[in-house]
Scaffold this motif. Structure first.
Motif, PDB file in Angstrom:
ATOM      1  N   GLU A 109       0.828  -1.215   0.000  1.00 46.09           N
ATOM      2  CA  GLU A 109       0.000   0.000   0.000  1.00 46.09           C
ATOM      3  C   GLU A 109       0.859   1.261   0.000  1.00 46.09           C
ATOM      4  OE1 GLU A 109      -3.546  -0.636   2.785  1.00 46.09           O
ATOM      5  OE2 GLU A 109      -2.342  -2.436   3.131  1.00 46.09           O
ATOM      6  N   LEU A 110       2.031   1.173  -0.605  1.00 49.17           N
ATOM      7  CA  LEU A 110       2.926   2.320  -0.735  1.00 49.17           C
ATOM      8  C   LEU A 110       2.534   3.068  -2.001  1.00 49.17           C
ATOM      9  CD1 LEU A 110       6.779   2.153  -0.172  1.00 49.17           C
ATOM     10  CD2 LEU A 110       5.732   3.702  -1.819  1.00 49.17           C
ATOM     11  N   ASP A 111       1.963   4.264  -1.833  1.00 45.65           N
ATOM     12  CA  ASP A 111       1.435   5.001  -2.978  1.00 45.65           C
ATOM     13  C   ASP A 111       2.271   6.245  -3.277  1.00 45.65           C
ATOM     14  OD1 ASP A 111       0.765   6.753  -0.947  1.00 45.65           O
ATOM     15  OD2 ASP A 111      -1.397   6.382  -1.076  1.00 45.65           O
ATOM     16  N   ALA A 112       1.817   7.011  -4.254  1.00 51.59           N
ATOM     17  CA  ALA A 112       2.553   8.205  -4.697  1.00 51.59           C
ATOM     18  C   ALA A 112       2.692   9.229  -3.583  1.00 51.59           C
ATOM     19  CB  ALA A 112       1.858   8.824  -5.901  1.00 51.59           C
ATOM     20  N   ARG A 113       1.669   9.372  -2.758  1.00 50.17           N
ATOM     21  CA  ARG A 113       1.750  10.359  -1.673  1.00 50.17           C
ATOM     22  C   ARG A 113       2.840   9.986  -0.680  1.00 50.17           C
ATOM     23  NH1 ARG A 113       0.496  14.479  -3.782  1.00 50.17           N
ATOM     24  NH2 ARG A 113       0.842  15.378  -1.712  1.00 50.17           N
ATOM     25  N   HIS A 114       2.989   8.696  -0.439  1.00 52.34           N
ATOM     26  CA  HIS A 114       4.051   8.257   0.482  1.00 52.34           C
ATOM     27  C   HIS A 114       5.428   8.543  -0.123  1.00 52.34           C
ATOM     28  CE1 HIS A 114       5.814   5.892   3.743  1.00 52.34           C
ATOM     29  NE2 HIS A 114       6.632   5.389   2.827  1.00 52.34           N
ATOM     30  N   ILE A 115       5.566   8.314  -1.419  1.00 51.09           N
ATOM     31  CA  ILE A 115       6.843   8.618  -2.078  1.00 51.09           C
ATOM     32  C   ILE A 115       7.147  10.103  -1.968  1.00 51.09           C
ATOM     33  CG2 ILE A 115       8.054   8.672  -4.291  1.00 51.09           C
ATOM     34  CD1 ILE A 115       6.517   6.135  -5.052  1.00 51.09           C
ATOM     35  N   ILE A 116       6.163  10.949  -2.203  1.00 51.92           N
ATOM     36  CA  ILE A 116       6.377  12.397  -2.121  1.00 51.92           C
ATOM     37  C   ILE A 116       6.805  12.795  -0.715  1.00 51.92           C
ATOM     38  CG2 ILE A 116       5.220  14.643  -2.208  1.00 51.92           C
ATOM     39  CD1 ILE A 116       3.511  13.461  -4.510  1.00 51.92           C
ATOM     40  N   ARG A 117       6.121  12.265   0.300  1.00 46.23           N
ATOM     41  CA  ARG A 117       6.494  12.584   1.681  1.00 46.23           C
ATOM     42  C   ARG A 117       7.918  12.124   1.981  1.00 46.23           C
ATOM     43  NH1 ARG A 117       1.128  10.876   2.645  1.00 46.23           N
ATOM     44  NH2 ARG A 117       1.846   8.793   3.264  1.00 46.23           N
TER      45      ARG A 117
END
Length: 318
Positions: A109-117
């Protein structure tokens, strides 16, 4: 400082006499459970090699995830930026007596928002390197661009951000691999997947040049090849060992490669060091138990001084 953003999972390893063909029914010879995940394994390998390694994945809130993070911490990995809002996934590893394997993985459940953070946090902390696994591409490219735009708006002109290392082995199509290559400063990939998605040796060399990336192509017991943006090719051997379990060897290679880059080593020196680490990791069962520490790797290098870093001489590929 290296930040590893990507998979964490529990490995369920099933020993089998041979990898089954479609329709086969085989009897398991052993079943065991251990910690795994491309990014988590790579972070542990980097930490054991002496790097300041941080893991920024997604796990769950339950005790099993707590134990998973505690094991990383015991290896010296910081887990402050790991989200506990998802699920610790499972990978099923089919392992033969000679160390060959097949892996069935579960999406996380690692999504784009997590990458950005994670990119923002890494930049603010002054991290030197960011690792992403290939499963994140091509979608991760937009997240990286958004994070970079935010940083450029806030940072002084010319402020450096972390370099990007991508383990391409999670890519499932050519578009994803090429997008990852365009974003990366360094990339590592197994030869069978690289050839299947990009083509043979000339195509791989051209990809390194076109995307301005140092591309390391690993090939198990047959060694490795480093292709540079300048069109140089360096080949290196795998070390000779009795393979017990090759699970996680590629993750170990990438983690050790990152660790050496973080120490200021050249890509060629980093690849040679990583090849030794990956070979030693295959001498014990499981993705984590065999990960060598820096002393073990340097001891092997001291006992096998040839070829020395900087050899063989590069050959032009174009």
């Amino acid at each position: 400082m290296i930040v590893f953003c990507g998979y964490a999972n529990i490995d369920l390893t099933v020993g089998v006499p041979a990898l089954p063909a479609p329709g086969d029914r085989v009897q398991a010879t052993a079943i065991r459970q251990g910690h795994g995940g491309m990014a988590a394994n790579a972070s542990a390998a980097a930490a054991r090699a002496g790097a300041d390694a941080w893991f920024a994945g997604v796990v769950g809130p339950e005790p099993r995830s707590t134990a998973f993070l505690a094991a990383l911490a015991a290896d010296g990995v910081r887990t402050d930026w790991t989200a506990r809002t998802g699920t610790l996934t499972t990978a099923v590893v089919l392992l033969t007596p000679d160390g060959e394997r097949a892996v069935i993985s579960q999406d996380d459940e690692l999504d784009a928002r997590h990458i950005i953070r994670t990119v923002r946090a890494a930049r603010e902390a002054g991290a030197d390197w960011l690792y992403l696994d290939g499963y994140r591409f091509p979608e991760a490219a937009a997240a990286l661009a958004e994070a970079a735009a935010d940083a450029d708006a806030d940072a002084p002109p010319g402020a450096p951000g972390p370099g990007l290392v991508v383990d391409l082995d999670g890519c499932d199509r050519a578009e994803a691999m090429r997008t990852a290559l365009s974003a990366a400063d360094h990339a590592v990939v197994g030869r069978p997947l690289a050839v299947a998605l990009l083509g043979g040796e000339p195509a791989l060399a051209q990809a390194a040049a076109d995307h301005d990336v140092h591309l390391v192509v690993t090939d198990g017991s047959r060694g490795w090849t480093l292709l540079t943006p300048a069109g140089e090719r360096h080949d290196g051997p795998a070390i000779e060992i009795d393979t017990v379990d090759a699970t996680g060897a590629g993750d170990c290679f990438t983690g050790a490669y990152c660790a050496e880059l973080d120490r200021g080593r050249s890509p060629l020196e980093a690849a040679r060091f990583a090849a030794v680490a990956a070979g030693l990791s295959c001498t014990r069962p499981g993705a984590r138990d065999g990960l060598p520490d820096r002393r073990a790797i340097e001891s092997w290098l001291a006992a096998h001084p040839h070829p020395t870093p900087g050899t063989p001489e590069p050959t032009r590929t174009r």
